[in-house]
Enzyme design. Structure first.
Site, PDB file in Angstrom:
ATOM      1  N   HIS A  86      74.571  -3.126  40.504  1.00 34.10           N
ATOM      2  CA  HIS A  86      75.226  -4.418  40.434  1.00 34.10           C
ATOM      3  C   HIS A  86      75.523  -4.802  38.817  1.00 34.10           C
ATOM      4  O   HIS A  86      75.573  -6.018  38.625  1.00 34.10           O
ATOM      5  CB  HIS A  86      74.465  -5.695  41.069  1.00 34.10           C
ATOM      6  N   SER A 101      96.169  -4.971  17.775  1.00 32.90           N
ATOM      7  CA  SER A 101      97.184  -6.239  18.156  1.00 32.90           C
ATOM      8  C   SER A 101      97.968  -6.586  17.221  1.00 32.90           C
ATOM      9  O   SER A 101      97.914  -6.542  16.031  1.00 32.90           O
ATOM     10  CB  SER A 101      96.149  -7.339  18.510  1.00 32.90           C
ATOM     11  N   LYS A 133      91.506  -6.612  16.133  1.00 28.68           N
ATOM     12  CA  LYS A 133      91.456  -6.140  17.327  1.00 28.68           C
ATOM     13  C   LYS A 133      91.386  -4.623  17.491  1.00 28.68           C
ATOM     14  O   LYS A 133      92.095  -3.766  16.743  1.00 28.68           O
ATOM     15  CB  LYS A 133      92.564  -6.485  18.338  1.00 28.68           C
ATOM     16  N   GLU A 191      92.468   2.054  29.311  1.00 26.58           N
ATOM     17  CA  GLU A 191      92.910   1.076  30.334  1.00 26.58           C
ATOM     18  C   GLU A 191      94.187   1.456  30.862  1.00 26.58           C
ATOM     19  O   GLU A 191      94.290   1.328  32.116  1.00 26.58           O
ATOM     20  CB  GLU A 191      93.492  -0.186  29.429  1.00 26.58           C
TER      21      GLU A 191
END
Ligand code: ARG
Length: 465
Positions: free
Chosen positions: A164, A285, A291, A298
């Site tokens: 979990h 970014s 960033k 991804e």
């Protein structure tokens, strides 16, 4: 691609029609824009067919020689990008046949004896997929090597295992990595299994019912490296279950890569800081100077959605088709090609990405210590001293609450503090509460004890070589 109609490019089936096909329809029904990718397999298939026709005394030696020569030349034209593809000729099969006839005359027109595009395309797609599977399995092996390499360096690195996504029990990071090794091993098996089933020859089924010529299907099967022939002509030209199977196996590979990537993304977040990913796999970014984004993992995660979608597309394509061949089947190619392309590209980048992971063992260890990860070990300790498991579970739950109140770990409590929860607790309890103790105690097959993980890695290395 040339889209204008070459003067001599009437469709081979146009004799039955009173008017030419509408331009709009031509564009709508043509597949040459994507099925030209099958060209080399189509040629291989035609050569084998022609050789068989000659062996069966259906085609003369002279015609066979001309066909073989012509097809080699066409292959070279395609490779060197000088072949002129025509939309008017609909698909890869008719483009090649028409060029062959233009080159060698009547012999080219004899090639299609005892054959239909229906069994031809089914054969081409199987040849294509067989080669694709071989490449994909090799790429899976490379990814497995990468996992083994990383796991080998981290058998003794302790991290919290999660259920979990909450800290559950301490595990070896090497053990965690080996879980993915197992997934990929099954993926390779599944693909190899799928290859076995698809490696049968449809050719000879002709349009659907077989042919009146005395063909030798076994000879063609041998020439093309098939293990046998499709036993039913209707089935041979109509089913694409092998493509569905492949897409299901491919989707599972992507799902496995995606789960790993999801962890990379979470773990490289500074809140976790378990790992870092080399800059070459990340981007910045354009707006926020601080960033560092995990674009590669991804995208693997994102592309999984697309591959899963192709599986559904193929299943839906098949579900309402009456026997035998229907033009619907032309729609099998784009999902299939894109599945192969996406999977091979993802596997390649995944194997590289493994080499870009650096591990922050200290952060992993800290997290394992913070989450009462050895609570089960304390319960097991009490059971070994004679407590029923349910009572032990309850006692430890109370101890965890107590430790939480003190802001410390179970191992941070004093012996008398611990003893208020069970008189069975002695000073040997602390050995059971350490992370190393917890790992080492799980030394059965499949357990996370570093010694076991080392064995598992050695076994896996052997299996891979
Ligand atoms: N381009 C077609 C396909 O991919 C080839 C077979 C066409 N056969 C036919 N009878 N229209 O399925």
């Amino acid at each position: 691609m040339t889209q204008e109609k070459p003067k001599d490019a009437a469709a081979p089936w146009s004799g039955r029609f009173n008017e030419p096909v509408a331009e709009l329809v031509k564009r709508y029904t043509a597949s040459v824009g994507f099925d030209r990718r099958l060209a080399e397999f189509d040629i291989e298939c035609s050569v084998a067919h022609a050789r068989m026709l000659h062996a069966a005394a259906i085609l003369s030696a002279g015609d066979l020689a001309a066909i073989e020569r012509g097809l080699v030349q066409i292959r070279d034209e395609i490779r060197s990008n000088t072949f002129e593809w025509s939309l008017d000729l609909e698909d890869v099969h008719m483009n090649i046949e028409s060029r062959l006839t233009a080159m060698i005359g009547d012999a080219g027109k004899r090639l299609h004896t005892a054959r239909s595009r229906n069994d031809q395309v089914a054969t081409d797609v199987r040849l294509y997929l067989r080669a694709a599977i071989d490449e994909i399995v090799t790429l899976i092996r490379a990814a497995q090597h990468g996992l083994l390499e990383l796991a080998g360096r981290h058998t003794d690195t302790i991290m919290p295992g999660f259920t979990h996504l909450q800290v559950a029990q301490p595990v070896s990071y090497g053990h965690h990595l080996m879980a993915y090794f197992e997934m990929l091993a099954r993926d390779a098996q599944r693909l190899t299994d799928c290859r076995k089933r698809l490696n049968r020859l449809p050719l000879g089924a002709a349009a659907l019912a077989g042919t009146t010529f005395p063909i030798d299907r076994m000879m063609v099967a041998r020439e093309l490296g098939f293990d046998g022939v499709c036993e039913n002509s209707l089935d041979a030209v109509s089913d694409r279950d092998f493509a569905v199977e492949f897409c299901a196996a491919a989707a599972l590979v992507m799902v496995h890569l995606s789960r790993f990537c999801e962890e990379v993304i979470i773990w490289m977040n500074p809140r976790f800081a378990f790992i870092d990913l080399a800059d070459r796999f990340c981007t910045g970014s354009s707006m926020m100077p601080q960033k560092k984004n995990p674009d590669v993992p991804e995208l693997i995660r994102g592309k999984t959605g697309r591959v899963n979608g192709h599986l559904i597309a193929l299943l839906t394509l098949m579900k309402a088709q009456p026997l035998a061949y229907n033009k619907d089947n032309q729609e099998d190619k784009e999902p299939l090609f894109d599945t192969v392309d996406t999977l091979t590209a993802s596997l390649r980048v995944f194997a590289e990405l493994l080499g870009g992971i650096t591990v922050n063992a200290e952060a992993m260890r800290r997290a394992a210590l913070e989450g009462y990860a050895t609570a089960t070990d304390l319960a097991d300790y009490l059971v070994k001293k004679g407590a029923p498991f349910r009572e032990a579970h309850e006692a430890v739950a109370q101890a965890v609450r107590f430790a939480e109140g003190r802001g410390c770990d179970l191992a941070g409590l004093k012996l008398p503090d611990l003893q208020q929860f069970s008189p069975l607790i002695g000073d040997d309890v602390f050995a059971a509460l350490t992370l190393e103790g917890a790992l080492n105690a799980r030394s059965h097959i499949g357990g996370t004890a570093p010694a076991r993980v080392k064995q598992a890695i050695a076994k896996a290395r052997k299996a891979l070589s």
